[in-house]
Design a protein around this motif. Structure first.
Motif, PDB file in Angstrom:
ATOM      1  N   SER A 241     -23.100  56.442 -19.388  1.00  0.00           N
ATOM      2  CA  SER A 241     -21.768  56.624 -18.823  1.00  0.00           C
ATOM      3  C   SER A 241     -20.852  55.449 -19.082  1.00  0.00           C
TER       4      SER A 241
ATOM      5  N   SER B 294     -21.534  53.185 -26.075  1.00  0.00           N
ATOM      6  CA  SER B 294     -21.013  53.897 -24.921  1.00  0.00           C
ATOM      7  C   SER B 294     -20.996  55.399 -25.193  1.00  0.00           C
TER       8      SER B 294
ATOM      9  N   SER C 127     -19.404  57.318 -22.994  1.00  0.00           N
ATOM     10  CA  SER C 127     -18.219  57.751 -22.276  1.00  0.00           C
ATOM     11  C   SER C 127     -17.096  57.997 -23.265  1.00  0.00           C
TER      12      SER C 127
END
Length: 918
Positions: free
Chosen positions: A511, A521, A523
């Motif tokens: 996340s 990442s 996200s």
């Protein structure tokens, strides 16, 4: 799994052995030769000698050769009558073809006459026949009807799919064609026992057999001809797909179709009980014809429409309103509304309805004059509609704000794989935002994108090497998908073998909440921020950021002119002008097309009050043109994030002479924050941040959006201070130009990141995943409560209900809803008294939090005079809607009025204005 889920249920009509000669112009001799092969008169081993004879005999061409061979075969077949033993009987063995495609072959009437024998030949496997654009007229279609009738009379299974697009159909042909394709005709022959024993084992007795697909586009069929054809088909025909596109039927044709579909069969079932796909594109239906078609669709909720095409029908937002209100009852998979004139308001209605159609997979809104407002609303809705896999937006001019919204949506959406953006006038920066969104997606589901090449913008932001910019879009996306997967797998392997960190991939890392060194990442938002610093700026984005953060309007669009007051949402805003009289007197219809809000906005200030109001005050945020930190590292430390300043990218897009003009118009030094006095009944007063306990006659100050984010404002102030110090010590004008350019890019990069932060935080109506909203329905009618509640619950709302005003007020005192729908005429306490009671309680007990309320009245808006409209406004109601309730309009009211979807205008009394001025 997804492929099976979205599979076409009629795909089986295209399977099996097939002959595809489409787009090959066939001569008469070639048609006869194909017929001999298809009927089994000419075996494959005899084909070579026949062609040799036709090519090497000067007195015999292919037509004469095929005629001679046909005559010989006919003599042999007639000899079967005198055969003394089965061994002497000549049997025809036609190839077991299931699909015959002869579209665009121009076979004409002579070809159809020759092929009619094949239709009733001993081929039980035949299911699909495509004769589109073959230049067949009445004579040829009569031969087709004869072949179809003879096929059924011989006990062979009837055709299941027939395409006759592009061939002329008149009244007599329509009647005979309907009878030839009728399932009643099939059953009638079965009852007479006129079927051969060999066909009884082919599943022919299945009661659902018969025509399932019929394409009659561009056949010049009139409404009367359509009536005859549908009557001939019979009410119980198992037809599933009917295409009548490009016939210019008009509203009369829609009425004809509706009249037939409204009928009932002998057993009480609806006619054509399996029809779930209809194409009425390019038939000049208009809003009137679309509304009539809605009548038929609304009565087939139990059947469920799965595909509807209404392209090119000059349909406006009124037609969209009527049709979308009925689509909520169906499990729609494909919706084509391209080449209409739905505009922003129609697009907003479609967007508001999308959450209630979770099965929708393909949506086409191309060439519909959709602007920034409609595009932003659509993108916000798509974030929570995970079923959409194909989206068509070609022909809608997309400005930078629309491209930013699309980029954010593409970064979040897990399934959107086909995107059409032809003729959208996308700038280079807009293309970069869209591409950045696509490659920021964790799954990178995009496969097909039309409208621009993805390679150059991906190279511009550093996502691809220069050598890869000439690859196709599909190849570019596949390469980025592979790179992302390899990076993740490599990190997982390193993490697994690390002695210092033996843990495997965790949810925190995925996340982006963990700062584990080297962790990629997962996200989409964090990946998007990483690309933002690499996207060059242009003047359009610069002005868009200024408008978004420093204008009180919040970038929602231009102020409405007096001509736009005719939109329904602005009637009460014009109570003090002559426009409202013009609306009520000259335009009695309760609907007005345009891009205004849907409901009647009871809280807008009227024109006379605006004229008497004092002039707006303006607070200038003074920042020097010539400010920048000494190094990029210092800049990154100051921002708290890694921001790349690309001076060359901006310089490459403008000349040195125009660069200074751009800075003077859009840099941080000249961005002003307008703070004007607004009437407390304006739309901004409905924002959850702008509610106050003042009486509604008081005026208040509102600040620009940037004041909501003091941390980002502090970054800009720090940048200003450091850059000012550097400029004071620099005497070289050329260096000052460079510093000014870098300062502008660094400042604008902060604002660009902040804009995406607003969307990620759920502001401006951006829904975060499955974020649920809450509504209250106050009505004494149990039918209204259940109908509206069921529609909102289907759209993932939390719904509370109350049966009178007292209970409704008690519920609104306990919690704040996104909106409350309040009936006016109710027992115990009516809607006016309930709203007044709540407003008094809010002013004394819950100041600063004002519950939005929409009035529901059985009378149309145009039935009210000015004094009656003022009663709604004085009672404290925000919007009013007419009954019976139109669900998409109610959805739209939620988006317009709810505090969750406010324009983020801020009550200036909550802040220190002097601090801004300083």
């Amino acid at each position: 799994m997804s492929r099976k889920k979205n599979a076409d249920p009629l795909d089986y009509l295209k399977t099996g052995a097939s002959l595809d000669l489409s787009k090959i112009i066939l001569t008469e001799g070639e048609v006869k030769l194909v017929t001999l092969v298809l009927t089994g008169r000419l075996q494959i081993e005899d084909l070579g000698p026949l062609l040799y004879l036709a090519l090497n005999s000067p007195e015999m061409d292919l037509v004469a050769a095929t005629d001679e061979f046909y005559h010989l075969s006919e003599v042999q077949i007639r000899g079967n009558r005198n055969a003394q033993s089965p061994a002497e009987v000549i049997r025809l063995n036609p190839p077991p073809l299931a699909v015959i495609n002869l579209s665009y072959t121009q076979i004409g009437n002579y070809g159809m006459e020759a092929l009619s024998e094949f239709i009733y030949s001993d081929n039980a496997a035949l299911t699909t026949l495509d004769l589109s654009f073959c230049n067949i007229s009445s004579q040829g279609l009569l031969s087709l009807c004869h072949g179809l009738k003879t096929r059924v009379a011989r006990g062979l299974p009837p055709l299941q799919a027939l395409a006759l697009a592009g061939n002329t159909i008149n009244m007599d042909i329509a009647k005979q064609l309907g009878r030839a394709l009728s399932s009643d005709h099939v059953r009638h022959n079965r009852k007479r026992g006129d079927m051969v024993q060999s066909s009884s084992s082919n599943g022919s007795s299945n009661p659902s057999e018969g025509l399932k697909l019929l394409h009659l586009g561009s056949t010049s069929i009139s409404p009367n001809c359509l009536t005859e054809l549908l009557t001939g088909l019979g009410p119980m025909c198992p037809l599933q797909e009917l295409k009548l596109h490009s016939n210019k039927m008009g509203a009369g044709g829609a009425s004809t179709l509706v009249t037939f579909l409204d009928g009932k069969s002998e057993n009480g079932q609806p006619v054509l009980p399996k029809l779930n796909r209809i194409d009425m594109s390019y038939n000049e239906l208009g809003d009137q014809g679309t509304t009539k078609l809605t009548r038929a669709i609304s009565k087939r909720a139990k059947i469920g429409m799965t595909e509807v095409s209404l392209s090119g029908n000059a349909m406006g937002s009124k037609g969209i309103e009527s049709i979308m209100n009925k689509f909520l009852q169906h499990k729609l998979i494909t919706l084509n509304l391209d080449n209409n004139s739905i505009g922003d308001q129609g697009c907003q209605l479609v967007a508001a309805s999308l959450p209630s159609i979770p099965s929708l997979s393909r949506l086409n809104l191309a060439f519909n004059d959709i602007g920034c407002r409609g595009m932003a609303t659509l993108m916000r809705s798509l974030v929570g509609c995970e079923s959409i896999t194909s989206l068509g937006l070609s022909g809608n001019v997309m400005k930078i704000s629309g491209a930013i919204a699309m980029g954010f949506t593409l970064a979040q959406h897990p399934r959107l794989s086909i995107l059409e953006l032809d003729n959208c006038c996308l700038s280079q920066v807009a293309q970069c935002h869209i591409v950045a969104g696509i490659i920021s997606n964790r799954w990178v589901p995009m496969k097909v994108m039309q409208g621009f090449r993805a390679g150059p913008p991906m190279v511009a932001i550093g996502a691809l090497e220069i050598a890869a910019q000439h690859m196709t879009n599909e190849e570019c996306f596949r390469l980025r998908r592979d790179i992302q997967m390899k990076t993740l797998l490599q990190w997982m392997e390193n993490n697994r073998n690390s002695k210092n960190d033996p843990n495997l991939l965790t949810n925190d890392v995925l996340s982006g909440e963990n700062n584990t060194s080297g962790a990629p990442s997962q996200s989409a938002y964090l990946r998007m921020l990483d690309w933002l610093g690499r996207i060059p700026f242009d003047e359009s984005e610069l002005m868009d950021l200024r408008k978004y953060f420093y204008d009180i309007s919040g970038g929602d669009g231009e102020q409405k002119s007096e001509s736009n007051l005719k939109h329904r949402g602005d009637i009460l805003a014009a109570l003090a002008s002559d426009v409202v009289d013009e609306i009520l007197d000259q335009e009695p219809a309760f609907y007005f097309a345009g891009d205004g809000s849907i409901g009647l906005d009871l809280d807008k200030a009227d024109d006379e009050e605006k004229e008497d109001a004092p002039e707006n005050t303006t607070a200038q945020l003074r920042m020097s043109d010539d400010c920048v930190p000494k190094t990029l590292e210092e800049m990154g430390e100051m921002f708290g994030a890694s921001i790349e300043v690309r001076g060359k990218s901006t310089a490459s897009n403008m000349s040195n002479g125009s660069h200074r003009d751009l800075l003077s118009r859009g840099s941080m030094s000249t961005i002003s924050m307008s703070m004007g006095k607004c009437d407390s009944h304006s739309r901004a007063s409905r924002s959850s941040n702008s509610m106050n306990s003042m009486s509604r006659s008081d005026s208040m100050l509102y600040k620009a959006r940037i004041t909501m984010f003091p941390q980002f404002a502090a970054k800009l102030d720090n940048l200003k201070a450091v850059a000012q110090e550097m400029m004071d010590s620099e005497n070289d004008p050329s260096q000052q130009d460079v510093i000014a350019q870098q300062f502008a890019e660094a400042s604008l990069t902060i604002l660009r990141q902040l804009r995406y932060h607003c969307m990620e935080s759920g502001l401006d109506g951006w829904r975060q995943g499955k974020l649920r909203r809450k509504v209250l329905i106050v009505d004494d009618s149990i039918v209204t409560r259940k109908m509206v509640a069921r529609a909102f619950e289907k759209a993932n709302f939390i719904v509370d209900t109350a049966e009178d005003g007292v209970k409704g007020v008690n519920k609104m005192k306990e919690s704040i809803y996104d909106i409350a729908f309040m009936d006016i005429d109710m027992p115990v306490m009516n809607g006016f008294d309930a709203t007044k009671a709540l407003r008094l309680w809010e002013d004394s007990v819950r100041p600063g939090a004002r519950q939005p309320i929409c009035a529901l009245t059985a009378a149309h808006v145009d039935d009210f005079d000015r004094d009656e409209l003022m009663k709604f406004k004085d009672a404290g109601l925000d919007v009013m809607e007419s009954k019976p309730c139109n669900i998409p309009r109610l959805f739209k009211v939620v988006d317009d009025v709810s505090p969750m979807f406010s324009d983020l205008s801020i009550n200036a009394s909550q802040f220190d204005v002097g601090a801004i001025n300083n």
